[in-house]
Design an enzyme around this catalytic site. Sequence first.
Site, PDB file in Angstrom:
ATOM      1  N   GLU A  79     -13.529 -27.389 -83.292  1.00  0.00           N
ATOM      2  CA  GLU A  79     -12.997 -26.718 -82.064  1.00  0.00           C
ATOM      3  C   GLU A  79     -12.151 -25.592 -82.457  1.00  0.00           C
ATOM      4  O   GLU A  79     -11.110 -25.428 -81.719  1.00  0.00           O
ATOM      5  CB  GLU A  79     -12.386 -27.774 -81.165  1.00  0.00           C
ATOM      6  CG  GLU A  79     -13.474 -28.870 -80.434  1.00  0.00           C
ATOM      7  CD  GLU A  79     -12.864 -29.447 -79.264  1.00  0.00           C
ATOM      8  OE1 GLU A  79     -13.244 -29.327 -78.023  1.00  0.00           O
ATOM      9  OE2 GLU A  79     -11.850 -30.209 -79.350  1.00  0.00           O
ATOM     10  N   HIS A 105      -3.968 -28.376 -79.521  1.00  0.00           N
ATOM     11  CA  HIS A 105      -5.290 -28.970 -78.640  1.00  0.00           C
ATOM     12  C   HIS A 105      -5.221 -30.223 -78.522  1.00  0.00           C
ATOM     13  O   HIS A 105      -4.912 -31.022 -79.745  1.00  0.00           O
ATOM     14  CB  HIS A 105      -6.527 -28.369 -78.793  1.00  0.00           C
ATOM     15  CG  HIS A 105      -7.747 -29.211 -78.291  1.00  0.00           C
ATOM     16  ND1 HIS A 105      -7.980 -29.026 -76.922  1.00  0.00           N
ATOM     17  CD2 HIS A 105      -8.714 -29.917 -78.748  1.00  0.00           C
ATOM     18  CE1 HIS A 105      -9.012 -29.597 -76.281  1.00  0.00           C
ATOM     19  NE2 HIS A 105      -9.380 -30.268 -77.393  1.00  0.00           N
ATOM     20  N   HIS A 149      -5.937 -34.529 -76.223  1.00  0.00           N
ATOM     21  CA  HIS A 149      -6.507 -35.446 -75.156  1.00  0.00           C
ATOM     22  C   HIS A 149      -5.485 -36.514 -74.843  1.00  0.00           C
ATOM     23  O   HIS A 149      -6.094 -37.551 -74.799  1.00  0.00           O
ATOM     24  CB  HIS A 149      -7.938 -36.024 -75.577  1.00  0.00           C
ATOM     25  CG  HIS A 149      -8.876 -35.145 -76.467  1.00  0.00           C
ATOM     26  ND1 HIS A 149      -9.592 -35.748 -77.408  1.00  0.00           N
ATOM     27  CD2 HIS A 149      -9.176 -33.924 -76.226  1.00  0.00           C
ATOM     28  CE1 HIS A 149     -10.310 -34.733 -77.793  1.00  0.00           C
ATOM     29  NE2 HIS A 149     -10.041 -33.742 -77.369  1.00  0.00           N
ATOM     30  N   HIS A 208     -11.548 -33.245 -70.219  1.00  0.00           N
ATOM     31  CA  HIS A 208     -11.686 -33.040 -71.626  1.00  0.00           C
ATOM     32  C   HIS A 208     -10.365 -33.290 -71.975  1.00  0.00           C
ATOM     33  O   HIS A 208      -9.937 -34.211 -72.726  1.00  0.00           O
ATOM     34  CB  HIS A 208     -12.289 -31.606 -72.043  1.00  0.00           C
ATOM     35  CG  HIS A 208     -12.225 -31.258 -73.499  1.00  0.00           C
ATOM     36  ND1 HIS A 208     -13.194 -30.468 -73.779  1.00  0.00           N
ATOM     37  CD2 HIS A 208     -11.531 -31.689 -74.288  1.00  0.00           C
ATOM     38  CE1 HIS A 208     -12.883 -30.424 -75.353  1.00  0.00           C
ATOM     39  NE2 HIS A 208     -11.790 -31.090 -75.581  1.00  0.00           N
TER      40      HIS A 208
END
Lengths: 261, 261, 261, 261
Positions: free
Chosen positions: C78, C97, C99, C167
Site C-alpha cells: 500500500e 496509514h 487500522h 478499512h
Amino acid sequence: MAHNLKELRAELALANRMVANEGVIDAFGHVSVRHPDDPGRYFLSRSRAPELVTPDDFIEYDLDSHPIRDPGLGQYSERVIHGEIYKARPDVMSVCHHHCAAFMPLLATGADYVPVFHLGAVGGIKPPVWDQHDEFGDTNMLVIKPEEGASLARALGSHWMVLMKRHGVTVAGTSVKDCVFRCIYSARNAEYLVRALSLGGNIDSLTPGEAELAGSISVKTTGLTRNWEYWSMRVAKAGGVPAAKKPARPAAKPRKARKRR
Amino acid sequence: MAHNLKELRAELALANRMVANEGVIDAFGHVSVRHPDDPGRYFLSRSRAPELVTPDDFIEYDLDSHPIRDPGLGQYSERVIHGEIYKARPDVMSVCHHHCAAFMPLLATGADYVPVFHLGAVGGIKPPVWDQHDEFGDTNMLVIKPEEGASLARALGSHWMVLMKRHGVTVAGTSVKDCVFRCIYSARNAEYLVRALSLGGNIDSLTPGEAELAGSISVKTTGLTRNWEYWSMRVAKAGGVPAAKKPARPAAKPRKARKRR
Amino acid sequence: MAHNLKELRAELALANRMVANEGVIDAFGHVSVRHPDDPGRYFLSRSRAPELVTPDDFIEYDLDSHPIRDPGLGQYSERVIHGEIYKARPDVMSVCHHHCAAFMPLLATGADYVPVFHLGAVGGIKPPVWDQHDEFGDTNMLVIKPEEGASLARALGSHWMVLMKRHGVTVAGTSVKDCVFRCIYSARNAEYLVRALSLGGNIDSLTPGEAELAGSISVKTTGLTRNWEYWSMRVAKAGGVPAAKKPARPAAKPRKARKRR
Amino acid sequence: MAHNLKELRAELALANRMVANEGVIDAFGHVSVRHPDDPGRYFLSRSRAPELVTPDDFIEYDLDSHPIRDPGLGQYSERVIHGEIYKARPDVMSVCHHHCAAFMPLLATGADYVPVFHLGAVGGIKPPVWDQHDEFGDTNMLVIKPEEGASLARALGSHWMVLMKRHGVTVAGTSVKDCVFRCIYSARNAEYLVRALSLGGNIDSLTPGEAELAGSISVKTTGLTRNWEYWSMRVAKAGGVPAAKKPARPAAKPRKARKRR
C-alpha cells in the site's frame, strides 16, 4: 524541615507516577501539593509526563502560580488550576488535574457522575460541571489565565471533584494520599457507570445517606494504607521512582505571595 | 498437620494473588479458607492487598470472626462475610469477596446474571441479589456487623454466588481451587454478558438443564487442573509468591468457637 | 547530510514503534517521512510489522512509489498511499496509514469523527470519509494502484486525516512528530467518542472555534515535547529501538522523480 | 521425516502460544495440525493451557480421536472437534477451537458475524452457527461424543469458521499459519463488529465481492509472513517456547485409521 520537604517531594513524585500507572493520566495531567509550612505556596512538577516525574522536578509556586525562583525549565501551562483552588479552598492540600478516559463519555454527553458502588462516593453525588465556553467563549480550552482558574475554582465550590466539559477533571484532597485515592476510585466508578449506562436501563446509585457515610469512611479506615501499599508496589514493578539527586536545599524563606493582577 | 497447614497457607496466598492477577480483585477483596481440621475456624489475611499477601499474613479466626490470638496487625473490616457464611453453610470450605469491574454494570442496573457460555454456569442461573439497604437502611455499605454478614449468608442460601447491589460479589466454593475457579469464570461470564446486553437484543442464555450439567462438569474434569497450572504460571510471571518466613508454628489447639452476641 | 539522514532514520524507526506501542497500529500500518532535501522522495520501511522496524529497514522511494534502488526486500503493497499524498500535498512531510481499533466502529457505521476533548481537535471536525468502492467497485480493499492512492489523496484534500470506510485511517503531518501526535490523539478521541456514542445521547463536541484554536495550540506548545519523551520512555520499556547496523551510506544523488504512467 | 515432524511440533507449540498471547484463547481452546504424511492422523497437545504447550506435549491421534499410542497423560475432552473436521474436510490441515471473548456477545445474542474491515473477510460473511442443543438437547455443552463432533463438522460445511451458540468458535485452515491468521483476524473483526453494534446503527459490512477478494488476498501476500514475525516476537517477549526435550522419535508407522463406530 528540609528533611520533611524531601519526603514530601518523594511522596509527590510517587503520587504522580501512581495516578499515571493506574491509568488516570497519560502524558498530560499533574498532581500538586500545598507547601506544608506556607499555605501561600505549592509544589508542581516542571512540564513533564507524570510517569517520568522525579523528586527533583518540582517547582515552588505562589498562589498566583508564579515560580518563587526562576526555574529555568518548561512549566505546565495549566498551573493556575492548582493555584486558584489553593487560593479559594484553605482546606485543600493537594490537587490533581487529569483527562482520564473513563470520564470522557460523561464529559461528552453531559451524563451525571453518580456513585454506583461505595468507593465511588469519594467523587460525590452529581459533582459540579464546568464549561469554559460559558464564561470565556471560544478558547483553546486550556485553563491558562488566572480568571479561568478562578472560575473553575468557583465551580468546584466546596466539592472535591469538578468535571470540565469536553476537557477533563480536577480533583482536590486533604492530603496527597487523599487526593490520589479520590482520583483513582472516582475513575473506577466512572468506568463502571459508563458501562452501566451503555446497557440503557436505570442506574441504581447510592442514596445520599450512603454516599455521605461511604465517602467519609473510605479515606479513614485502613483502606487508604492498604491501597497505598498496593499502588506503590505496582509503581515499583513498573520501574519505581528515582531517588532525589539534588542535595537538600534550604527551604526558600516564606514570604507574602505576590498578588497577580 | 503443621505441614498440611503450611501447604494450605501457601495455596491460599497463591489463590489471593491469582484472583488479583486475573483482574477479579484489586486492593480490596479477599479469599479465605476454612480450617481443615476444625470447622469452627477459618484463615484470612491481615488487611493487605491480595496481590501482596504472603503465607505469613494469615490470621486464624473463629466463626464469629474473632482472631484466635491477638494478631497485632490490621484486620479486614468485612471479615464477617466469611465467618457468617462458614457458620451457615457447612459444605463451604472457601469464600471470596470482591468488587470485580465486570459485575459492576449488573450491580448498578439490576440486570440478572445469567450464564451465556458453559463455564459461566459456575455462577448459577440468576443467583440471588442482596441489598444491604433493604434490612439496614443507610450505611457506609461495608459488611462489618455480624448481623449484616448473617443477612448476606441468608441471601446466599444454597447458592454459590450472591450479588451485592452497588457493592460487589461474594462467591463460595467446596475448596480453595473450586472457589477461585468460580470467581474467575463467573467474572468472565459477567463481562461477556454485559457486552452482549450493550447490543440491546435478547440474551440467549443456557437452559436450566445445560446450566446444571455444565456447572457440575466444569469443576470435575481436568479443566480445574489445567486452569490452576495456567493461573499459577501467570502469577509466577508477575513475580510469584514469597515462601513462608515464619517457622512452622504448632497449630493452635482446637477449641469451641466463642459465641458472639 | 548523511548524518541528518541517520538521525531521520532513527526518528522514523522510533515513530513506527511508538504508534505500534500506543495501540494505533498492529502488524499492518506504516509511518513514512519525506526526504528532507529532495521533496520528490520519501522513506518507508520494507514490509515489516512497525513494532519491529529498525533504522536499517527504510527504502527510499520516488513519489510514484518506485524504489530508488532495488531493495531486494519485500515492500508494503500500500505504499502508493504515501507517494500520492506527498505528490498532492507539498506541505505534508510525514504520513501514517493504520487500522486502529478505536476507529473501526466509526468506519463500520458511518458515524462522524468529531473532537470530544481539546486534543481530539488534531483530527479535525468531521474529517473526510473515503470509500474505495465508490470509484473502484469491488476490490480486495487494499490501496495498491496509483489511481487508488491518488483518489484517497484527493479525498484528504487540505485536511490532516481521512477515514477509509471498512478499512482504516490515513493521517498526515508537517513532521514525523506532528504526524505521530495526530495519530495518537485522534485515536484516543475516537475511543472516547465511540464510548460516548454507545450511551445513546447527543454528543457535545468542540465548537468550530474551539477546534481550530485547540487544534493549532496542541502541536505548538511544550505538549509535543512532553509527549515525545513519554512515548519514547514507553518504547524503551518495551525493548527500545536497535541502533543502525549499516554504515552511513552517502545519500543517493537527488534526481527527477520518474513519472509513473 | 523425523526432522520435519520436529519442526512441525515446534511450529504447533508456537501457534498454540500465539493464539493465547493474542487473546484468542485462555486456558481452554487448542490448535491441532494434520499429520503431513498421513492424512488419517493429527497432532494435538495433551490437556494443558495453550500458553504452556511445548513441542513435547503433542499426542498423535487417528481421525476417530483415539491416541495412536497410550499417552499416559490427560487428554482434551473435546478432541473430536478436530478429528471429525479432518474426516469431513480433506482440504483442512489445521483446526483451532476457542472461546474468545470478542465473539461471546455474538454467541449470546445471535447477531451475525460480518466482516467490517478487509482482514475480517478471513472469517467469511455470515459464517454458519451451530447450536448443540438443536440436535442433542440438554448437555454439559462440551463436544465430547463423535456424533457431536460430526454434527459440528457438518455445520462447518465448506466454510472456514463455525460459531457455536453459547460456547465458542471453531476455525479451520489450510496450514497452521493460515489457521492462526484466520483465528486472530476474525477475533479482531468480531471485536470491532461488537463495538459497532453497540452504537445501535446499521453496519456497513464488506460486499460479497469485496469479502471474496479480501479473504483470498490476505493469506497470499506478504501479510502472513509479516504477521508471523510480529506474533513470534510477541511470544518471545512473553517468554518464548521451550525447545523439545525428547529425543527425536521415529515417526509411528502410518497405518489405516481405525474406524470408530
